[in-house]
Design a protein around this motif. Structure first.
Motif, PDB file in Angstrom:
ATOM      1  N   TRP A 181     -26.238 -24.700 -17.222  1.00 22.95           N
ATOM      2  CA  TRP A 181     -26.883 -23.662 -18.032  1.00 22.95           C
ATOM      3  C   TRP A 181     -27.431 -24.316 -19.307  1.00 22.95           C
TER       4      TRP A 181
ATOM      5  N   ALA B 231     -26.463 -15.919 -14.162  1.00 24.21           N
ATOM      6  CA  ALA B 231     -25.552 -15.761 -15.301  1.00 24.21           C
ATOM      7  C   ALA B 231     -24.213 -15.144 -14.911  1.00 24.21           C
TER       8      ALA B 231
ATOM      9  N   ALA C 146     -26.677 -15.435 -24.314  1.00 26.14           N
ATOM     10  CA  ALA C 146     -26.827 -14.635 -23.092  1.00 26.14           C
ATOM     11  C   ALA C 146     -25.577 -14.697 -22.225  1.00 26.14           C
TER      12      ALA C 146
ATOM     13  N   GLN D 175     -30.916 -21.268 -14.491  1.00 30.04           N
ATOM     14  CA  GLN D 175     -31.170 -20.114 -15.373  1.00 30.04           C
ATOM     15  C   GLN D 175     -32.409 -19.348 -14.927  1.00 30.04           C
TER      16      GLN D 175
ATOM     17  N   SER E  84     -32.713 -16.531 -13.021  1.00 26.08           N
ATOM     18  CA  SER E  84     -32.638 -15.068 -12.970  1.00 26.08           C
ATOM     19  C   SER E  84     -31.283 -14.612 -13.493  1.00 26.08           C
ATOM     20  N   TRP E  85     -31.114 -13.265 -13.589  1.00 27.71           N
ATOM     21  CA  TRP E  85     -29.851 -12.723 -14.081  1.00 27.71           C
ATOM     22  C   TRP E  85     -28.688 -13.072 -13.164  1.00 27.71           C
ATOM     23  N   ARG E  86     -28.981 -13.324 -11.882  1.00 24.80           N
ATOM     24  CA  ARG E  86     -27.909 -13.654 -10.938  1.00 24.80           C
ATOM     25  C   ARG E  86     -27.259 -14.995 -11.293  1.00 24.80           C
TER      26      ARG E  86
END
Length: 308
Positions: free
Chosen positions: A254, A172, A99, A166, A168-170
């Motif tokens: 992560w 990453a 991801a 990890q 939410s998409w924020r």
């Protein structure tokens, strides 16, 4: 072409075997996992029982033969921490690593290659100098330094993005930028150098002298011939997707394979470490094999040389 592919496959298998052997020996010589996994005040009888249960009291050559035989049967060992299959523990973390690393690879390709081509076609211009300054800065700054700077700016000062995790998409965004910036800078440098070398070749001047449009010369002659060094470094980046994420995953907490490797090394969880090292070696070898095969399709001279 069959001989060409067979030779590359043989070399790939030999490389994986050497990595497997080297990692096994080094891990066994780096310390006794029983003294780390067991508590410091554990009775000697308990430590001895642990060593016996995991085969650590056997000579190292016997441990290796047992390990090698198990690998041939598809058994890569079990975690000394929780007893689960090491391959299961590692594969659970692969989606999290991909991801981050796949979007980062896209950033490297879609920024680095066009920037390098543009800089070469506008050599010594202001844009060329700006691109090269950014490229040098991008690959000279260590990834952990860049990660800390991004956290200080976008998380601590501006409060726009989380510092790690990890959820939410924020979470990453910063790790992906950290992984992508350095690779894009390296690709830009390599692509520019390759393009400049090709643009200086006589056949480029001949094509221009014959009245071929400059755009057609670039698309038809310069870009294909400059592709080989760019494909080489791109293959290395694909191969190092997992290994390159170790530092970034640790900085941003992560839960991917890279962070698992750090934890497993600290805990002397030998089977997990060995599986991750094998996975990294396999990825690198397969990426290099793909690059070798791509050479044959990009440059006909490689196919001719392989046929002889």
């Amino acid at each position: 072409m069959t001989g060409f592919i067979a030779a590359r496959l043989g070399r790939a298998l030999l490389t994986i075997f050497l990595v497997m052997t080297f990692s096994f020996v080094v891990l066994r010589l780096s310390g006794d996992p029983a003294l780390i996994i067991m508590s410091a005040d554990a009775p000697p009888e308990a430590i001895a029982a642990f060593r016996k249960a995991w085969g650590l009291d056997d000579p190292i050559w016997m441990q290796y033969l047992n390990y090698f035989g198990a690998v041939l049967q598809g058994e890569l060992g079990r975690s000394m921490r929780d007893g689960r299959a090491a391959i299961t523990i590692v594969t659970e973390r692969i989606p999290a690593t991909l991801a981050l690393t796949i979007p980062a690879l896209m950033i490297k390709m879609f920024i680095g290659i066009p920037a390098g081509v543009y800089a070469a076609l506008h050599r010594n211009s202001v844009t060329d100098r700006i691109v090269m300054i950014l490229a040098v800065a991008g690959f000279t700054v260590p990834s952990f330094v860049l990660a800390l700077v991004l956290v200080l700016v976008f998380s601590v000062s501006l409060g726009w993005l989380p510092t790690g995790g990890q959820d939410s998409w924020r979470h990453a965004i910063l790790p992906i930028i950290t992984l992508g910036v350095g690779g894009a800078a390296i690709l830009a440098r390599f692509t520019r150098s390759a393009m400049l070398e090709v643009l200086g070749q006589p056949y480029i001047r001949t094509a221009s002298a014959k009245g071929v449009a400059w755009g057609a010369v670039v698309r038809g002659h310069a870009l294909p011939n400059a592709a080989i060094p760019t494909v080489t470094i791109l293959g290395f980046m694909v191969g190092s997707l997992i290994a390159g994420a170790v530092v970034v995953e640790s900085v941003f907490s992560w839960p991917g394979v890279g962070r698992l490797l750090v934890v497993a090394v600290a805990n002397r969880d030998l089977a997990v470490v060995q599986v991750i090292l094998l996975l990294i070696a396999f990825t690198m070898v397969m990426a290099n094999l793909a690059v070798d095969l791509a050479y044959g399709f990009i440059d006909p001279r490689v196919r001719v040389a392989a046929a002889h």
